[in-house]
Design an enzyme around this catalytic site. Structure first.
Site, PDB file in Angstrom:
ATOM      1  N   TYR A  53      -2.026 -16.397 -35.730  1.00 14.92           N
ATOM      2  CA  TYR A  53      -2.813 -16.387 -34.496  1.00 14.92           C
ATOM      3  C   TYR A  53      -1.966 -16.095 -33.274  1.00 14.92           C
ATOM      4  O   TYR A  53      -2.454 -15.520 -32.292  1.00 14.92           O
ATOM      5  CB  TYR A  53      -3.591 -17.703 -34.358  1.00 14.92           C
ATOM      6  CG  TYR A  53      -4.713 -17.788 -35.364  1.00 14.92           C
ATOM      7  CD1 TYR A  53      -5.899 -17.088 -35.188  1.00 14.92           C
ATOM      8  CD2 TYR A  53      -4.562 -18.536 -36.533  1.00 14.92           C
ATOM      9  CE1 TYR A  53      -6.910 -17.139 -36.140  1.00 14.92           C
ATOM     10  CE2 TYR A  53      -5.569 -18.591 -37.479  1.00 14.92           C
ATOM     11  CZ  TYR A  53      -6.736 -17.887 -37.277  1.00 14.92           C
ATOM     12  OH  TYR A  53      -7.736 -17.932 -38.227  1.00 14.92           O
ATOM     13  N   ARG A  56      -1.980 -12.373 -33.116  1.00 11.89           N
ATOM     14  CA  ARG A  56      -3.284 -11.878 -32.637  1.00 11.89           C
ATOM     15  C   ARG A  56      -3.405 -12.099 -31.128  1.00 11.89           C
ATOM     16  O   ARG A  56      -3.897 -11.259 -30.390  1.00 11.89           O
ATOM     17  CB  ARG A  56      -4.439 -12.615 -33.332  1.00 11.89           C
ATOM     18  CG  ARG A  56      -4.407 -12.672 -34.836  1.00 11.89           C
ATOM     19  CD  ARG A  56      -4.765 -11.374 -35.523  1.00 11.89           C
ATOM     20  NE  ARG A  56      -3.691 -10.413 -35.539  1.00 11.89           N
ATOM     21  CZ  ARG A  56      -2.581 -10.515 -36.284  1.00 11.89           C
ATOM     22  NH1 ARG A  56      -2.363 -11.561 -37.038  1.00 11.89           N
ATOM     23  NH2 ARG A  56      -1.673  -9.564 -36.263  1.00 11.89           N
ATOM     24  N   HIS A 104     -17.339 -18.284 -33.180  1.00 11.42           N
ATOM     25  CA  HIS A 104     -16.221 -18.519 -34.111  1.00 11.42           C
ATOM     26  C   HIS A 104     -14.964 -19.039 -33.428  1.00 11.42           C
ATOM     27  O   HIS A 104     -13.885 -18.992 -34.001  1.00 11.42           O
ATOM     28  CB  HIS A 104     -15.928 -17.236 -34.887  1.00 11.42           C
ATOM     29  CG  HIS A 104     -17.066 -16.802 -35.751  1.00 11.42           C
ATOM     30  ND1 HIS A 104     -17.237 -15.507 -36.185  1.00 11.42           N
ATOM     31  CD2 HIS A 104     -18.118 -17.507 -36.264  1.00 11.42           C
ATOM     32  CE1 HIS A 104     -18.339 -15.429 -36.918  1.00 11.42           C
ATOM     33  NE2 HIS A 104     -18.888 -16.623 -36.973  1.00 11.42           N
ATOM     34  N   GLY A 170     -22.169  -3.786 -32.782  1.00 14.40           N
ATOM     35  CA  GLY A 170     -20.895  -3.753 -33.494  1.00 14.40           C
ATOM     36  C   GLY A 170     -20.704  -4.813 -34.557  1.00 14.40           C
ATOM     37  O   GLY A 170     -19.610  -5.347 -34.708  1.00 14.40           O
ATOM     38  N   THR A 171     -21.769  -5.102 -35.304  1.00 16.05           N
ATOM     39  CA  THR A 171     -21.620  -6.061 -36.387  1.00 16.05           C
ATOM     40  C   THR A 171     -22.369  -5.566 -37.614  1.00 16.05           C
ATOM     41  O   THR A 171     -23.420  -4.925 -37.498  1.00 16.05           O
ATOM     42  CB  THR A 171     -22.111  -7.467 -35.997  1.00 16.05           C
ATOM     43  OG1 THR A 171     -22.038  -8.337 -37.144  1.00 16.05           O
ATOM     44  CG2 THR A 171     -23.525  -7.443 -35.468  1.00 16.05           C
ATOM     45  N   SER A 172     -21.839  -5.880 -38.771  1.00 13.81           N
ATOM     46  CA  SER A 172     -22.417  -5.433 -40.038  1.00 13.81           C
ATOM     47  C   SER A 172     -23.604  -6.275 -40.482  1.00 13.81           C
ATOM     48  O   SER A 172     -24.276  -5.948 -41.455  1.00 13.81           O
ATOM     49  CB  SER A 172     -21.348  -5.489 -41.137  1.00 13.81           C
ATOM     50  OG  SER A 172     -20.907  -6.837 -41.309  1.00 13.81           O
TER      51      SER A 172
END
Length: 229
Positions: A53, A56, A104, A170-172
């Protein structure tokens, strides 16, 4: 003022150079996701998780919002906009959006391992072993890991149910429980689905599909909304 609720996923951040999703082989930036995004991984190797992290976070410090982020922020001039994001980056904040629900977690915050209510901002990019909360316990990334509850889901459901317009960018629509939000939007309201590869979903009333990248798709949606407003 109409309520516009927008669910965003990895695709909106990808255009800013941030990979916030798993590869097809199940790896996340070269790691098995369970090693870096689960309570078990944390107990097994805190140093690895913290470093993951940290990297990131370091990359995110220099990332800039793209047109999609900026347009969503600009829509606040004409709509009561709530962003529900699956992303842990801060690009919506950088773009100027003011009402954001992070499903999240948030990359630039840490959390007590003893009392999850204790949450602290992270200055810079590094969280280390030995960094402790006021009660003396190790701080962990403020991220919802696999197998953990999604504490902001109730707020997201409430916002979705109150929406006059709902959009997904932008999400599946494969990650739950976030993917279920579209089912809670009123059947009477317009629903925009923006992604280069739109997932197959059951037929929904008032569904407008824009099969393109987040930046161009959000621009088209904004134009359509202003024509209706």
């Amino acid at each position: 003022m109409q309520k516009l609720v927008v669910l965003t996923g990895a695709g909106i951040s990808a255009e800013s150079g941030i990979a916030t999703f798993r590869d097809a082989n199940g790896l996340w930036e070269g790691h098995n996701v369970m090693e870096v995004a689960s309570p078990e991984g944390w107990r097994k190797n805190k140093e690895l998780v913290l470093d993951f992290y940290n990297q990131r976070r370091k990359a995110c410090l220099t990332a800039k919002p793209n047109a999609a982020h900026r347009i969503l922020a600009e829509l606040e001039a004409d709509f009561d906009v709530t962003i529900i994001t699956q992303n842990v980056d801060n690009l919506h904040e950088k773009a100027g959006s003011t009402k954001i629900i992070h499903l999240h977690g948030e990359l630039f915050k840490s959390q007590s391992t003893l009392d999850p209510r204790l949450v602290y901002p992270i200055e810079g990019w590094e969280l280390k072993v030995g960094d402790k909360c006021e009660m003396g316990s190790q701080l962990r990334p403020f991220i919802v890991w696999f197998g953990e509850q999604v504490p902001m889901m109730d707020a997201a459901l409430e916002a979705t149910q109150q929406a006059d317009i709902f959009a997904i960018v932008g999400t599946s629509l494969l990650v739950y429980p976030a993917a279920s939000l579209i089912d809670y939007a009123s059947p009477k309201i317009p629903k925009y689905l923006i992604d280069p590869m739109i997932a197959r979903i059951s037929s929904l009333p008032n569904l407008i599909k824009l099969e393109e990248a987040a930046s161009t798709g959000v621009a088209r949606m904004a134009s359509m909304l202003k024509d209706l407003n």
